[in-house]
Design a protein around this motif. Sequence first.
Motif, PDB file in Angstrom:
ATOM      1  N   SER A  64       3.233   5.837   3.350  1.00 17.65           N
ATOM      2  CA  SER A  64       1.779   5.825   3.540  1.00 17.65           C
ATOM      3  C   SER A  64       1.429   6.393   4.908  1.00 17.65           C
ATOM      4  N   GLU A  65       0.210   6.899   4.984  1.00 17.81           N
ATOM      5  CA  GLU A  65      -0.326   7.396   6.242  1.00 17.81           C
ATOM      6  C   GLU A  65      -1.325   6.381   6.772  1.00 17.81           C
ATOM      7  N   PHE A  66      -1.047   5.841   7.945  1.00 15.76           N
ATOM      8  CA  PHE A  66      -1.885   4.805   8.523  1.00 15.76           C
ATOM      9  C   PHE A  66      -1.982   5.024  10.025  1.00 15.76           C
TER      10      PHE A  66
ATOM     11  N   LEU B 172       0.838  -1.208   0.000  1.00 18.41           N
ATOM     12  CA  LEU B 172       0.000   0.000   0.000  1.00 18.41           C
ATOM     13  C   LEU B 172       0.871   1.255   0.000  1.00 18.41           C
ATOM     14  N   PRO B 173       1.744   1.444  -0.978  1.00 15.24           N
ATOM     15  CA  PRO B 173       2.601   2.639  -0.977  1.00 15.24           C
ATOM     16  C   PRO B 173       1.837   3.889  -1.394  1.00 15.24           C
ATOM     17  N   TYR B 174       2.164   5.003  -0.751  1.00 14.70           N
ATOM     18  CA  TYR B 174       1.599   6.321  -1.071  1.00 14.70           C
ATOM     19  C   TYR B 174       0.070   6.336  -0.920  1.00 14.70           C
ATOM     20  N   CYS B 175      -0.447   5.583   0.035  1.00 19.16           N
ATOM     21  CA  CYS B 175      -1.881   5.577   0.309  1.00 19.16           C
ATOM     22  C   CYS B 175      -2.159   6.296   1.628  1.00 19.16           C
ATOM     23  N   THR B 176      -3.336   6.865   1.743  1.00 22.92           N
ATOM     24  CA  THR B 176      -3.729   7.588   2.937  1.00 22.92           C
ATOM     25  C   THR B 176      -5.100   7.107   3.398  1.00 22.92           C
ATOM     26  N   GLY B 177      -5.362   7.301   4.701  1.00 20.98           N
ATOM     27  CA  GLY B 177      -6.667   6.951   5.239  1.00 20.98           C
ATOM     28  C   GLY B 177      -6.804   5.519   5.676  1.00 20.98           C
TER      29      GLY B 177
END
Length: 534
Positions: free
Chosen positions: A296-298, A267-272
Amino acid sequence: MDSSEREASTYGERKTDTAPSNSSSSGQREDEPKSKKSSLKRRSGKTTNAKAKKKKRSMVSRSAQLGYTVHPGEDMLLVISSTTSNYNGSAWTLKKKGSKKKKLNKGKQKANQMKKKKTVCAKPKPANNAVVKTEEETTLLVPEKTKDNRWGESLPEEVLIKVFQLVVFQDGAVPFLCRVGRVCRLWNAAASSPVLWRKVTVSHCWSAPGKKQLPKIENKIKNTFNWLVQNRFSQLRDFSLCHWTNNVNYAVEVVSQFCSHLRSLSLPYCTGLTARAFHSLGLHSLSLQSINLQYSEFQVEGVLEYLENHGSRIKQIWFTQGIKNARLLSAITTFRMLNVRPLHKTMRNGADSTSGFPLLEELCIATTSYSYMTDKDLWDILFNSTKLRVLDLRGCSRITPSGLASLPCLELECLFWGQYFSSHIGLSSPKKGLHMVTQKWSQTLQQLDIANQLFTEEDLMIAMSYLAQAKEADTLRSLNLSGTRITLPALRSAIGQTTALNYLNLSSCRYLPRGVKRIYRGQEDIRQFLDKLE
């Protein structure tokens, strides 16, 4: 004279016109009317020839009434004109010169010229033949084009799947398989094969990354993704979702529910990404072994909860170091950096905010080149790793025995400290202090590798004696002393008390006899070696 000349002429004519015979004078008289007949015949022959010529000339003149005429033009150019020709009265028509009598007097030469000109008129025929050939060629090319357009319909489905596999391996399954599935029924059947959908990467689509999605577009994305998961991802192994800012939780939940064979999730460069997605992974993705969360933001709490409950399944995890992700370090049990040259980074704040790796069980920083790892760098990594069991420092020539002895781990089982492919081995001075290492972990060491370490004979003797003092005789199982200064007395003290040793490497040991320098595998081989030493 006149009468004689006439008689001579008649006599000559008789000789020429009649055959030789012994006739009398009466026969000569009978020949006189014959000469008149022959003259008449000659005259009649001339008249018949004239009539034939007139007929030929009349036929030649009649040929001009066939609907076309041939006119010699300028620069040897022939012009063919008909009664309905557009060239009548133009510059191409020739002016009449002379009368018809002159044309008739030309005789056979004019007729021959007309014949030649008529044969010249037939020259445009090759052009017509060429046109026919081109038409035949074009007619031959038409079925080939229809065959080229339908070649995919005649291929077996298995061959078409093999072709698609090559493209998927190079360009990925999406969007290639989605597009070729619209060509025909055969291609749709081949593109829907689950074998082609084992590794799928879905990047940002339907809208540019970073922009908000309208409700209609969001529903369309969910419906399409849900259809792909239920109809194509039955054998999915590796799934990657890149640059998604919305619907990340939905995608992870759907994949985890319907893809029971999932092994890797990226899940690279994914947010939320929240704890709900990790909770779904823990319930359904029982085969998951690798998670990539780089850039990513997790939600850190969700990852920690997942690692605490299902961390035994995960073998690899990637994430970008940051202030929010610092707590993930405390959950790491294995840390490997092969052929990496780590350098110490100076922190802006004076005190370190991290707690190290309290659950770390394995650390590997082996390298085949020169290493900058020092005792201080090793301490900064392992200062709180009390559960460390495996330590791989092969190629780290700057690490000293005192630095190893100061580590907080008390139950180290495997220590790999050999020097391989290093150009600085021969230049380094003899080392001391190996006995501090064997003394600290003599009760727990199962594998010890100190190949090409330049310790002195006395230091090796003391270090082997500490290994022999182990309470449990079946602890040490592997010992690599290749390229060291080990001696036979030191070997007797160490190997004589061990019963579980099944690997012993004594190759390239300078202080041992030639017949002893080799690798011993198995307990029987090692016992035979011990018998020779006694």
